[in-house]
Design a protein around this motif. Structure first.
Motif, PDB file in Angstrom:
ATOM      1  N   ILE A   1     -53.308 -26.153  31.519  1.00 43.26           N
ATOM      2  CA  ILE A   1     -54.087 -24.923  31.345  1.00 43.26           C
ATOM      3  C   ILE A   1     -54.401 -24.677  29.870  1.00 43.26           C
ATOM      4  O   ILE A   1     -55.493 -24.198  29.522  1.00 43.26           O
ATOM      5  N   MET A   2     -53.475 -25.014  28.988  1.00 44.17           N
ATOM      6  CA  MET A   2     -53.688 -24.778  27.560  1.00 44.17           C
ATOM      7  C   MET A   2     -54.908 -25.527  27.041  1.00 44.17           C
ATOM      8  O   MET A   2     -55.620 -25.049  26.152  1.00 44.17           O
ATOM      9  N   LYS A   3     -55.187 -26.707  27.591  1.00 42.54           N
ATOM     10  CA  LYS A   3     -56.344 -27.479  27.157  1.00 42.54           C
ATOM     11  C   LYS A   3     -57.642 -26.723  27.453  1.00 42.54           C
ATOM     12  O   LYS A   3     -58.584 -26.740  26.656  1.00 42.54           O
ATOM     13  N   PHE A   4     -57.683 -26.073  28.612  1.00 41.13           N
ATOM     14  CA  PHE A   4     -58.866 -25.276  28.952  1.00 41.13           C
ATOM     15  C   PHE A   4     -58.951 -24.030  28.077  1.00 41.13           C
ATOM     16  O   PHE A   4     -60.023 -23.666  27.592  1.00 41.13           O
ATOM     17  N   ALA A   5     -57.817 -23.369  27.909  1.00 41.67           N
ATOM     18  CA  ALA A   5     -57.797 -22.106  27.156  1.00 41.67           C
ATOM     19  C   ALA A   5     -58.234 -22.302  25.709  1.00 41.67           C
ATOM     20  O   ALA A   5     -58.867 -21.426  25.108  1.00 41.67           O
ATOM     21  N   GLU A   6     -57.894 -23.447  25.135  1.00 47.44           N
ATOM     22  CA  GLU A   6     -58.293 -23.738  23.758  1.00 47.44           C
ATOM     23  C   GLU A   6     -59.813 -23.775  23.637  1.00 47.44           C
ATOM     24  O   GLU A   6     -60.391 -23.257  22.672  1.00 47.44           O
ATOM     25  N   VAL A   7     -60.481 -24.383  24.636  1.00 45.82           N
ATOM     26  CA  VAL A   7     -61.940 -24.445  24.615  1.00 45.82           C
ATOM     27  C   VAL A   7     -62.533 -23.065  24.905  1.00 45.82           C
ATOM     28  O   VAL A   7     -63.525 -22.656  24.295  1.00 45.82           O
ATOM     29  N   VAL A   8     -61.922 -22.337  25.843  1.00 45.36           N
ATOM     30  CA  VAL A   8     -62.392 -20.998  26.174  1.00 45.36           C
ATOM     31  C   VAL A   8     -62.469 -20.131  24.928  1.00 45.36           C
ATOM     32  O   VAL A   8     -63.461 -19.426  24.699  1.00 45.36           O
ATOM     33  N   LYS A   9     -61.448 -20.193  24.091  1.00 49.11           N
ATOM     34  CA  LYS A   9     -61.408 -19.343  22.901  1.00 49.11           C
ATOM     35  C   LYS A   9     -62.594 -19.630  21.978  1.00 49.11           C
ATOM     36  O   LYS A   9     -63.166 -18.713  21.381  1.00 49.11           O
ATOM     37  N   ARG A  10     -62.974 -20.891  21.850  1.00 48.23           N
ATOM     38  CA  ARG A  10     -64.103 -21.240  20.988  1.00 48.23           C
ATOM     39  C   ARG A  10     -65.427 -20.764  21.561  1.00 48.23           C
ATOM     40  O   ARG A  10     -66.357 -20.427  20.832  1.00 48.23           O
ATOM     41  N   LYS A  11     -65.532 -20.744  22.870  1.00 46.04           N
ATOM     42  CA  LYS A  11     -66.797 -20.386  23.515  1.00 46.04           C
ATOM     43  C   LYS A  11     -67.006 -18.883  23.619  1.00 46.04           C
ATOM     44  O   LYS A  11     -68.130 -18.419  23.801  1.00 46.04           O
ATOM     45  N   LEU A  12     -65.930 -18.109  23.528  1.00 49.59           N
ATOM     46  CA  LEU A  12     -66.050 -16.664  23.638  1.00 49.59           C
ATOM     47  C   LEU A  12     -66.727 -16.043  22.423  1.00 49.59           C
ATOM     48  O   LEU A  12     -66.515 -16.488  21.290  1.00 49.59           O
ATOM     49  N   ARG A  13     -67.518 -15.020  22.681  1.00 50.17           N
ATOM     50  CA  ARG A  13     -68.004 -14.180  21.585  1.00 50.17           C
ATOM     51  C   ARG A  13     -66.811 -13.495  20.934  1.00 50.17           C
ATOM     52  O   ARG A  13     -65.725 -13.416  21.524  1.00 50.17           O
ATOM     53  N   ASP A  14     -66.992 -12.987  19.729  1.00 50.77           N
ATOM     54  CA  ASP A  14     -65.885 -12.327  19.045  1.00 50.77           C
ATOM     55  C   ASP A  14     -65.396 -11.094  19.811  1.00 50.77           C
ATOM     56  O   ASP A  14     -64.231 -10.706  19.696  1.00 50.77           O
ATOM     57  N   ASP A  15     -66.289 -10.467  20.586  1.00 44.44           N
ATOM     58  CA  ASP A  15     -65.886  -9.317  21.389  1.00 44.44           C
ATOM     59  C   ASP A  15     -65.662  -9.693  22.851  1.00 44.44           C
ATOM     60  O   ASP A  15     -65.600  -8.835  23.733  1.00 44.44           O
ATOM     61  N   GLY A  16     -65.520 -11.002  23.110  1.00 45.14           N
ATOM     62  CA  GLY A  16     -65.378 -11.486  24.483  1.00 45.14           C
ATOM     63  C   GLY A  16     -63.952 -11.434  25.004  1.00 45.14           C
ATOM     64  O   GLY A  16     -62.996 -11.209  24.253  1.00 45.14           O
ATOM     65  N   SER A  17     -63.822 -11.674  26.304  1.00 43.88           N
ATOM     66  CA  SER A  17     -62.526 -11.604  26.975  1.00 43.88           C
ATOM     67  C   SER A  17     -62.302 -12.810  27.876  1.00 43.88           C
ATOM     68  O   SER A  17     -63.249 -13.419  28.391  1.00 43.88           O
ATOM     69  N   PHE A  18     -61.030 -13.128  28.057  1.00 45.65           N
ATOM     70  CA  PHE A  18     -60.578 -14.194  28.951  1.00 45.65           C
ATOM     71  C   PHE A  18     -59.615 -13.551  29.937  1.00 45.65           C
ATOM     72  O   PHE A  18     -58.542 -13.083  29.545  1.00 45.65           O
TER      73      PHE A  18
END
Length: 313
Positions: free
Chosen positions: A40-57
């Motif tokens: 899961i951490m591998k996905f989450a690392e990419v998610v963080k880069r793709k999020l806008r600065d005001d985005g949420s996961f």
């Protein structure tokens, strides 16, 4: 990973419910608890880069027991700590989804030996890239209780302002009609859907429904609270594509990724108008099952939609 192909800082919300770290293998795929966190951490690392600065996961995680003993696993809490400590996410708020209709489980400890209560609560972590994600709770207000409705109708007759033991001054502000009550972080949502366009379509096609669908009210709550129309919503473990369907209803742009072609194909039934003939439903299902992508459904529905589901490798 198709998620890598999205532009950095382009996504407002990643809303997902991945396969859980269960002891018993499921047909939709899941890893043992030891391997799960790194995966899961591998996905989450990419998610963080793709999020806008005001985005949420937002990630929904079911609980689990340790193998062979009636002691709970802490995998979902360890994952949260790693998200924060290693990836730099902020925990905006912890939510808990109570599913009152969930069957008693696990069978060994609840049904057979009767040593534990049934597991009916999932943890949902609302994570953000910064400490200030976009959010508006006024978009997800809950209906007032009957008692509150009486207060709003005639505040003077129903309640006399006073100072509570906690120090809160219950005065005029609490008799103002704001259109609803502030929701709590306990989401009481039964998962009872047995009929609907998706289930009917799967029966029509003779195909297996995704066995771990979450109710539309869960992604709807977070999509409404954390995004605006036109924002991009992504589900990286789409399953039957509940998140995509909810995002479509709210005029959000969305992408859903799913490994299983059959689940991708069957999810089209969520988007088809009720009056569409069964022959046309089956045709669209078969085209998706055979790998065709980018099917435009705008001519079939009263509201334009682009069925933007990808098969993730």
């Amino acid at each position: 990973m198709l998620l890598e192909q999205l532009a950095d800082r382009s996504v407002s919300l990643v809303m997902t419910s991945p396969p859980f770290a269960l002891q018993r293998q499921k047909e939709y795929g899941n890893l043992d608890q030891d391997s799960y966190l790194d995966w899961i951490m591998k996905f989450a690392e990419v998610v963080k880069r793709k999020l806008r600065d005001d985005g949420s996961f937002v990630i929904d995680l079911g609980g689990a027991y340790q193998k062979g003993i009636p002691s709970r696993s802490l995998y979902n809490f360890r994952l949260l700590i790693r998200f924060v400590d290693e990836l730099g996410f902020h925990l905006a708020e912890d939510f808990y989804w109570f599913n009152p209709s969930k069957l008693p489980s696990p069978i060994e400890w609840v049904n057979k030996r009767k040593m534990r209560a049934k597991d009916s609560v999932n943890t949902i972590w609302w994570l953000s890239k910064t400490a200030w994600p976009k959010a508006d709770v006024s978009k997800v207000l809950t209906p007032y209780s009957d008692r509150m409705k009486k207060l709003l109708a005639d505040p003077a007759a129903f309640y006399k302002p006073k100072l509570r033991p906690s120090g809160h001054d219950i005065g005029a502000a609490f008799s103002k009609d704001n259109g609803g009550a502030i929701p709590s972080n306990l989401l009481n949502v039964p998962n009872t859907e047995s009929n609907g366009q998706y289930t009917a379509g799967c029966r029509l096609a003779g195909t297996t429904m995704h066995p771990a669908r979450f109710p539309a009210k869960i992604p709807a709550f977070f999509i409404d609270m954390l995004t605006d129309p036109g924002d991009v919503v992504v589900d990286i473990f789409a399953g039957s594509n509940t998140t995509g369907w909810v995002a479509e209803q709210g005029a959000r742009r969305w992408l859903s990724f799913e490994l299983d072609k059959n689940y991708v194909a069957a999810s089209v039934f969520r988007f088809l108008p009720e009056e569409l003939p069964d022959t046309k439903r089956l045709e669209l299902y078969q085209r998706l099952r055979d790998g065709e992508s980018g099917i435009d459904l705008s001519k079939l529905s009263s509201s334009p939609t682009l069925f933007d589901v990808a098969i993730a490798g």
